[in-house]
Design a protein around this motif. Structure first.
Motif, short mmCIF file in Angstrom:
data_model
loop_
_atom_site.label_atom_id
_atom_site.label_comp_id
_atom_site.label_asym_id
_atom_site.label_seq_id
_atom_site.Cartn_x
_atom_site.Cartn_y
_atom_site.Cartn_z
N ILE A 1 67.42 10.81 16.71
CA ILE A 1 67.23 10.58 17.79
C ILE A 1 68.01 9.52 19.10
O ILE A 1 68.09 8.84 18.53
CB ILE A 1 65.65 10.07 18.27
N GLU A 2 68.76 9.81 19.69
CA GLU A 2 69.39 9.73 20.50
C GLU A 2 69.66 7.98 21.56
O GLU A 2 70.47 7.46 21.72
CB GLU A 2 71.11 10.27 21.46
N GLU A 3 68.32 8.81 22.09
CA GLU A 3 68.13 7.63 23.33
C GLU A 3 66.25 7.51 23.25
O GLU A 3 66.03 8.76 23.60
CB GLU A 3 69.41 7.75 24.37
N VAL A 4 66.02 6.14 23.98
CA VAL A 4 64.33 6.83 24.01
C VAL A 4 64.92 6.00 25.60
O VAL A 4 65.34 4.95 25.95
CB VAL A 4 63.37 6.08 23.44
N ASN A 5 63.77 6.52 26.49
CA ASN A 5 63.12 6.01 28.03
C ASN A 5 61.98 5.59 28.19
O ASN A 5 61.32 6.56 28.14
CB ASN A 5 64.26 6.83 29.25
N ASN B 1 70.59 5.04 21.23
CA ASN B 1 70.03 5.64 19.12
C ASN B 1 68.90 4.19 18.17
O ASN B 1 69.22 4.05 17.77
CB ASN B 1 71.95 5.26 18.60
N PRO B 2 68.03 4.86 18.75
CA PRO B 2 66.90 3.86 18.07
C PRO B 2 66.20 4.35 16.82
O PRO B 2 66.83 4.94 16.04
CB PRO B 2 65.78 3.98 19.86
N PRO C 1 68.22 -1.88 19.81
CA PRO C 1 68.20 -2.59 21.05
C PRO C 1 67.72 -2.58 22.44
O PRO C 1 68.33 -1.05 22.05
CB PRO C 1 70.40 -3.30 20.95
N SER C 2 67.55 -2.84 23.60
CA SER C 2 66.85 -2.45 24.57
C SER C 2 67.45 -2.82 25.98
O SER C 2 68.06 -3.84 25.78
CB SER C 2 65.62 -2.11 24.87
N ASP C 3 68.10 -2.28 27.06
CA ASP C 3 68.33 -2.73 28.49
C ASP C 3 67.09 -2.41 28.94
O ASP C 3 66.50 -1.15 29.28
CB ASP C 3 69.40 -1.74 28.65
N THR C 4 66.55 -3.03 30.65
CA THR C 4 66.19 -2.71 31.41
C THR C 4 67.13 -3.04 32.53
O THR C 4 67.14 -3.15 33.04
CB THR C 4 64.96 -3.56 31.65
N LYS C 5 67.22 -1.22 32.92
CA LYS C 5 67.69 -0.49 34.81
C LYS C 5 66.72 0.36 35.18
O LYS C 5 65.52 0.42 34.80
CB LYS C 5 69.01 0.07 33.40
#
Length: 173
Positions: free
Chosen positions: A66-70, A83-84, A100-104
């Motif tokens: 899994i490359e990304e999760v939103n 990359n979670p 690691p996560s970002d809130t955008k």
């Protein structure tokens, strides 16, 4: 016979000799010898151990590739993981996303996440575009307009209006 002051001094010396005086010390004759100092765990490490034990009880398995999760929030922001580490327990209907996560804001991730948007996210995006005055779709990019919102320069690709009656008569005239 000793005086009372000498007796008090002797008692103070005896107490200091037997019990360590002002500081009570551990150990001495008959005390168990500690072979290694007990290391205290930090609260973060302790919570990680508890979390991994709970996940093991659930039977969560790793999902690779899994490359990304939103994760979409109701206020229009997106929690974006790159990359979670994703674990799932299908029987318990539980998914664990860590890393690691970002809130955008939703507009910042727009071109790449259009396929992931639900109806409520699309309506939020339409409201945000209307507030900004963006009439050209997603950031003014042609072809990235919102579903249900027609763009002005696509008149030749529109579906013709339906006509009442027989289609053959209308096409012959």
């Amino acid at each position: 016979m000793p005086s009372e002051t000498e007796m008090a001094e002797a008692r103070a010396k005896m107490i200091a000799k037997r019990f360590g005086g002002a500081s009570a010390s551990t150990g001495g004759k008959g005390a168990v010898r500690r072979k290694k100092k007990a290391a205290s765990r930090s609260s973060a490490a302790q919570s990680d151990v508890k979390l991994s034990a709970a996940l093991k009880k659930l039977g969560a398995t790793n999902i690779p590739g899994i490359e990304e999760v939103n994760l979409f929030k109701e206020d229009g922001k997106v929690i974006h993981f790159v990359n979670p580490k994703v674990q799932a327990s299908i029987a318990a209907n539980t998914y664990i996303v860590s890393g690691p996560s970002d809130t955008k804001p939703l507009q910042e991730l727009l071109p790449s996440i259009v396929s992931q948007l639900g109806m409520d996210n699309i309506s939020q995006l339409q409201n945000a575009m209307a507030a900004q005055g963006g009439a050209g779709g997603a950031g003014g990019m042609p072809g990235m307009g919102m579903p249900g919102v027609a763009e002005e320069d696509d008149d030749d690709d529109d579906v013709p209006d339906l006509v009442d009656g027989n289609f053959e008569e209308v096409s012959e005239s």
